[in-house]
Design an enzyme around this catalytic site. Sequence first.
Site, PDB file in Angstrom:
ATOM      1  N   LYS A 142      41.161  -3.038 -30.076  1.00 53.95           N
ATOM      2  CA  LYS A 142      39.886  -2.331 -30.272  1.00 53.95           C
ATOM      3  C   LYS A 142      38.724  -3.194 -29.778  1.00 53.95           C
ATOM      4  O   LYS A 142      37.903  -2.733 -28.981  1.00 53.95           O
ATOM      5  CB  LYS A 142      39.686  -1.990 -31.752  1.00 53.95           C
ATOM      6  CG  LYS A 142      38.456  -1.145 -32.000  1.00 53.95           C
ATOM      7  CD  LYS A 142      38.019  -1.140 -33.445  1.00 53.95           C
ATOM      8  CE  LYS A 142      37.090  -2.292 -33.712  1.00 53.95           C
ATOM      9  NZ  LYS A 142      36.504  -2.317 -35.045  1.00 53.95           N
ATOM     10  N   ASP A 161      38.565   3.164 -33.409  1.00 58.22           N
ATOM     11  CA  ASP A 161      38.146   2.612 -34.696  1.00 58.22           C
ATOM     12  C   ASP A 161      38.428   3.671 -35.768  1.00 58.22           C
ATOM     13  O   ASP A 161      39.099   4.679 -35.501  1.00 58.22           O
ATOM     14  CB  ASP A 161      36.663   2.203 -34.657  1.00 58.22           C
ATOM     15  CG  ASP A 161      35.742   3.410 -34.640  1.00 58.22           C
ATOM     16  OD1 ASP A 161      36.224   4.543 -34.418  1.00 58.22           O
ATOM     17  OD2 ASP A 161      34.536   3.243 -34.872  1.00 58.22           O
TER      18      ASP A 161
END
Length: 235
Positions: A142, A161
Amino acid sequence: MPATKPTPIPAVKKQSKPPRGSLAPDRIAAILKALDEAYPNAECALTHNSPWELLVATILSAQCTDVRVNIVTPELLRRFPTPQKMAKATLPQLETLIRTTGFFRNKAKSIQGAARKIVADFNGQVPQTLAELITIPGAARKTANVVLGVCFNKAEGIVVDTHVLRIARRLGLAKGETPQRVEQELMQIIAQRRWIDFSHQIIHHGRQICLARKPKCNRCNLEQLCTSKDKTFQS
Ligand code: SF4
Protein backbone atom coordinates in the site's frame (compact mmCIF):
# COMPACT_ATOMS: atom_id res chain seq x y z
CA MET A 1 -57.10 -4.44 -55.65
CA PRO A 2 -56.20 -6.88 -52.93
CA ALA A 3 -54.80 -5.18 -49.90
CA THR A 4 -51.03 -5.56 -49.68
CA LYS A 5 -49.83 -7.33 -46.67
CA PRO A 6 -47.87 -4.93 -44.41
CA THR A 7 -44.19 -5.74 -44.18
CA PRO A 8 -43.50 -6.93 -40.66
CA ILE A 9 -41.32 -4.58 -38.70
CA PRO A 10 -38.31 -6.45 -37.36
CA ALA A 11 -38.32 -6.61 -33.63
CA VAL A 12 -35.80 -4.27 -32.09
CA LYS A 13 -33.46 -6.19 -29.89
CA LYS A 14 -33.66 -4.65 -26.45
CA GLN A 15 -30.25 -3.65 -25.08
CA SER A 16 -29.92 -5.58 -21.92
CA LYS A 17 -28.39 -3.70 -19.04
CA PRO A 18 -25.69 -5.61 -17.19
CA PRO A 19 -26.86 -6.90 -13.85
CA ARG A 20 -26.06 -4.48 -11.05
CA GLY A 21 -23.47 -6.57 -9.31
CA SER A 22 -21.69 -7.72 -12.44
CA LEU A 23 -18.16 -7.09 -13.64
CA ALA A 24 -19.38 -6.28 -17.16
CA PRO A 25 -17.07 -3.71 -18.79
CA ASP A 26 -19.92 -1.20 -19.24
CA ARG A 27 -20.82 -1.39 -15.56
CA ILE A 28 -17.20 -0.83 -14.57
CA ALA A 29 -16.99 2.05 -17.06
CA ALA A 30 -20.13 3.56 -15.50
CA ILE A 31 -18.58 3.33 -12.01
CA LEU A 32 -15.36 4.98 -13.21
CA LYS A 33 -17.35 7.72 -14.97
CA ALA A 34 -19.38 8.41 -11.83
CA LEU A 35 -16.17 8.63 -9.78
CA ASP A 36 -14.68 11.08 -12.31
CA GLU A 37 -17.81 13.20 -12.06
CA ALA A 38 -17.86 13.20 -8.25
CA TYR A 39 -14.12 13.54 -7.65
CA PRO A 40 -12.48 15.11 -10.72
CA ASN A 41 -9.44 16.37 -8.79
CA ALA A 42 -8.96 13.76 -6.10
CA GLU A 43 -5.42 13.85 -4.75
CA CYS A 44 -3.38 12.46 -1.90
CA ALA A 45 -4.30 14.32 1.29
CA LEU A 46 -0.93 13.81 3.01
CA THR A 47 1.15 16.99 2.93
CA HIS A 48 4.62 16.39 1.47
CA ASN A 49 7.36 18.05 -0.56
CA SER A 50 9.36 15.03 -1.67
CA PRO A 51 9.13 11.23 -2.03
CA TRP A 52 10.94 10.88 1.31
CA GLU A 53 8.39 13.08 3.07
CA LEU A 54 5.48 11.18 1.53
CA LEU A 55 7.03 7.84 2.48
CA VAL A 56 7.32 8.98 6.11
CA ALA A 57 3.79 10.42 6.13
CA THR A 58 2.33 7.25 4.62
CA ILE A 59 4.05 5.04 7.21
CA LEU A 60 2.65 7.28 9.96
CA SER A 61 -0.85 7.22 8.43
CA ALA A 62 -1.49 3.57 9.38
CA GLN A 63 -4.46 3.52 11.79
CA CYS A 64 -4.36 7.32 11.91
CA THR A 65 -6.12 10.15 10.12
CA ASP A 66 -4.31 12.17 7.45
CA VAL A 67 -5.26 15.32 9.38
CA ARG A 68 -3.35 14.08 12.43
CA VAL A 69 -0.36 13.01 10.31
CA ASN A 70 -0.27 16.46 8.68
CA ILE A 71 -0.07 18.02 12.15
CA VAL A 72 2.85 15.80 13.16
CA THR A 73 5.05 15.72 10.04
CA PRO A 74 6.14 19.40 9.82
CA GLU A 75 8.09 19.31 13.10
CA LEU A 76 9.33 15.74 12.53
CA LEU A 77 10.65 16.62 9.07
CA ARG A 78 12.02 19.95 10.22
CA ARG A 79 14.16 18.07 12.76
CA PHE A 80 15.04 15.19 10.41
CA PRO A 81 14.54 16.44 6.85
CA THR A 82 16.48 13.75 4.98
CA PRO A 83 16.98 9.98 5.23
CA GLN A 84 20.59 10.67 6.27
CA LYS A 85 19.46 12.81 9.22
CA MET A 86 16.55 10.51 10.17
CA ALA A 87 18.93 7.51 10.12
CA LYS A 88 20.83 9.11 13.01
CA ALA A 89 17.73 9.92 15.08
CA THR A 90 17.23 7.87 18.24
CA LEU A 91 14.02 5.94 18.80
CA PRO A 92 13.04 8.01 21.87
CA GLN A 93 13.48 11.21 19.82
CA LEU A 94 11.23 9.85 17.08
CA GLU A 95 8.69 8.39 19.48
CA THR A 96 8.22 11.74 21.19
CA LEU A 97 7.59 13.49 17.90
CA ILE A 98 5.11 10.97 16.49
CA ARG A 99 3.40 9.81 19.70
CA THR A 100 -0.04 11.19 18.76
CA THR A 101 -0.24 9.13 15.55
CA GLY A 102 -0.72 5.90 17.57
CA PHE A 103 1.40 2.73 17.48
CA PHE A 104 4.27 5.18 17.85
CA ARG A 105 6.90 2.66 19.00
CA ASN A 106 6.48 0.51 15.89
CA LYS A 107 6.21 3.53 13.65
CA ALA A 108 9.39 5.04 15.11
CA LYS A 109 11.22 1.78 14.35
CA SER A 110 9.80 1.79 10.83
CA ILE A 111 10.79 5.34 9.92
CA GLN A 112 14.24 4.95 11.46
CA GLY A 113 14.64 1.60 9.65
CA ALA A 114 13.36 3.11 6.40
CA ALA A 115 15.87 5.94 6.62
CA ARG A 116 18.76 3.55 7.33
CA LYS A 117 17.77 1.23 4.48
CA ILE A 118 17.49 4.11 2.00
CA VAL A 119 20.91 5.44 3.03
CA ALA A 120 22.55 2.00 3.01
CA ASP A 121 21.00 0.47 -0.11
CA PHE A 122 19.56 3.25 -2.27
CA ASN A 123 22.16 6.00 -2.06
CA GLY A 124 19.89 8.16 0.07
CA GLN A 125 17.12 8.29 -2.56
CA VAL A 126 13.65 6.76 -2.33
CA PRO A 127 13.64 3.99 -4.96
CA GLN A 128 11.18 4.08 -7.83
CA THR A 129 10.12 0.45 -8.19
CA LEU A 130 7.64 -1.60 -6.21
CA ALA A 131 10.13 -4.45 -5.78
CA GLU A 132 12.64 -2.09 -4.14
CA LEU A 133 10.14 -0.08 -2.12
CA ILE A 134 8.66 -3.12 -0.40
CA THR A 135 12.10 -3.99 1.01
CA ILE A 136 11.96 -0.81 3.12
CA PRO A 137 10.86 -1.25 6.75
CA GLY A 138 7.27 -0.10 7.22
CA ALA A 139 6.55 0.05 3.48
CA ALA A 140 4.28 -2.75 2.32
CA ARG A 141 2.48 -2.69 -1.04
CA LYS A 142 0.00 0.00 0.00
CA THR A 143 2.71 2.47 1.01
CA ALA A 144 4.81 1.57 -2.03
CA ASN A 145 1.85 2.13 -4.38
CA VAL A 146 1.08 5.50 -2.78
CA VAL A 147 4.66 6.75 -3.23
CA LEU A 148 4.99 5.36 -6.77
CA GLY A 149 1.68 6.81 -7.93
CA VAL A 150 1.84 10.22 -6.28
CA CYS A 151 5.54 11.04 -6.62
CA PHE A 152 6.57 9.16 -9.76
CA ASN A 153 3.26 8.77 -11.60
CA LYS A 154 3.93 5.04 -11.81
CA ALA A 155 1.12 2.51 -11.52
CA GLU A 156 2.58 -0.85 -10.58
CA GLY A 157 -0.38 -1.69 -8.38
CA ILE A 158 -3.49 -0.20 -6.80
CA VAL A 159 -3.52 1.39 -3.36
CA VAL A 160 -5.87 -0.67 -1.20
CA ASP A 161 -6.44 0.96 2.16
CA THR A 162 -9.41 0.45 4.44
CA HIS A 163 -11.68 2.60 2.22
CA VAL A 164 -10.74 0.87 -1.04
CA LEU A 165 -11.12 -2.56 0.60
CA ARG A 166 -14.61 -1.74 1.91
CA ILE A 167 -15.96 0.06 -1.15
CA ALA A 168 -14.57 -2.36 -3.76
CA ARG A 169 -16.48 -5.08 -1.91
CA ARG A 170 -19.65 -3.00 -1.53
CA LEU A 171 -19.65 -2.24 -5.25
CA GLY A 172 -19.08 -5.91 -6.06
CA LEU A 173 -15.76 -5.16 -7.75
CA ALA A 174 -13.91 -7.55 -5.46
CA LYS A 175 -14.72 -10.36 -3.10
CA GLY A 176 -11.40 -10.84 -1.32
CA GLU A 177 -11.07 -10.16 2.36
CA THR A 178 -7.47 -8.96 2.39
CA PRO A 179 -5.95 -5.87 0.75
CA GLN A 180 -3.61 -8.10 -1.25
CA ARG A 181 -6.46 -10.16 -2.69
CA VAL A 182 -8.64 -7.12 -3.44
CA GLU A 183 -5.72 -5.38 -5.15
CA GLN A 184 -5.22 -8.39 -7.44
CA GLU A 185 -8.94 -8.50 -8.27
CA LEU A 186 -9.08 -4.78 -9.05
CA MET A 187 -5.96 -4.98 -11.23
CA GLN A 188 -7.76 -7.61 -13.35
CA ILE A 189 -10.78 -5.43 -14.12
CA ILE A 190 -9.57 -1.82 -14.13
CA ALA A 191 -7.35 -0.45 -16.87
CA GLN A 192 -3.85 0.34 -15.62
CA ARG A 193 -4.09 3.98 -16.70
CA ARG A 194 -6.90 4.39 -14.14
CA TRP A 195 -5.18 2.75 -11.18
CA ILE A 196 -3.76 5.91 -9.58
CA ASP A 197 -6.90 8.07 -9.89
CA PHE A 198 -9.21 5.21 -8.94
CA SER A 199 -7.61 4.82 -5.51
CA HIS A 200 -7.65 8.56 -4.77
CA GLN A 201 -11.29 8.80 -5.84
CA ILE A 202 -12.42 5.81 -3.81
CA ILE A 203 -10.55 7.07 -0.73
CA HIS A 204 -12.34 10.44 -1.03
CA HIS A 205 -15.64 8.61 -1.53
CA GLY A 206 -14.98 6.56 1.59
CA ARG A 207 -14.25 9.64 3.66
CA GLN A 208 -17.15 11.74 2.44
CA ILE A 209 -20.01 9.44 1.40
CA CYS A 210 -19.47 5.70 1.65
CA LEU A 211 -18.64 5.74 5.35
CA ALA A 212 -17.89 2.46 7.11
CA ARG A 213 -20.91 2.94 9.36
CA LYS A 214 -24.06 4.40 7.88
CA PRO A 215 -22.96 5.22 4.34
CA LYS A 216 -24.70 8.28 2.93
CA CYS A 217 -26.31 6.38 0.05
CA ASN A 218 -28.94 9.07 -0.58
CA ARG A 219 -26.08 11.39 -1.58
CA CYS A 220 -24.10 8.79 -3.56
CA ASN A 221 -23.90 9.11 -7.33
CA LEU A 222 -23.03 5.40 -7.57
CA GLU A 223 -26.23 4.38 -5.80
CA GLN A 224 -27.93 2.95 -8.87
CA LEU A 225 -24.87 0.83 -9.59
CA CYS A 226 -24.58 -0.50 -6.05
CA THR A 227 -26.33 -3.49 -4.53
CA SER A 228 -24.47 -3.61 -1.25
CA LYS A 229 -26.30 -5.04 1.72
CA ASP A 230 -24.91 -2.07 3.66
CA LYS A 231 -26.98 0.43 1.66
CA THR A 232 -29.05 2.87 3.70
CA PHE A 233 -31.13 4.13 0.80
CA GLN A 234 -32.61 2.56 -2.32
CA SER A 235 -33.80 4.68 -5.25
S1 SF4 B 1 -24.79 3.34 -2.55
FE1 SF4 B 1 -24.11 3.47 -0.42
S2 SF4 B 1 -22.98 1.59 -0.05
FE2 SF4 B 1 -23.13 1.84 -2.29
S3 SF4 B 1 -21.27 2.95 -2.88
FE3 SF4 B 1 -22.85 4.49 -2.51
S4 SF4 B 1 -22.61 5.11 -0.37
FE4 SF4 B 1 -21.50 3.17 -0.66
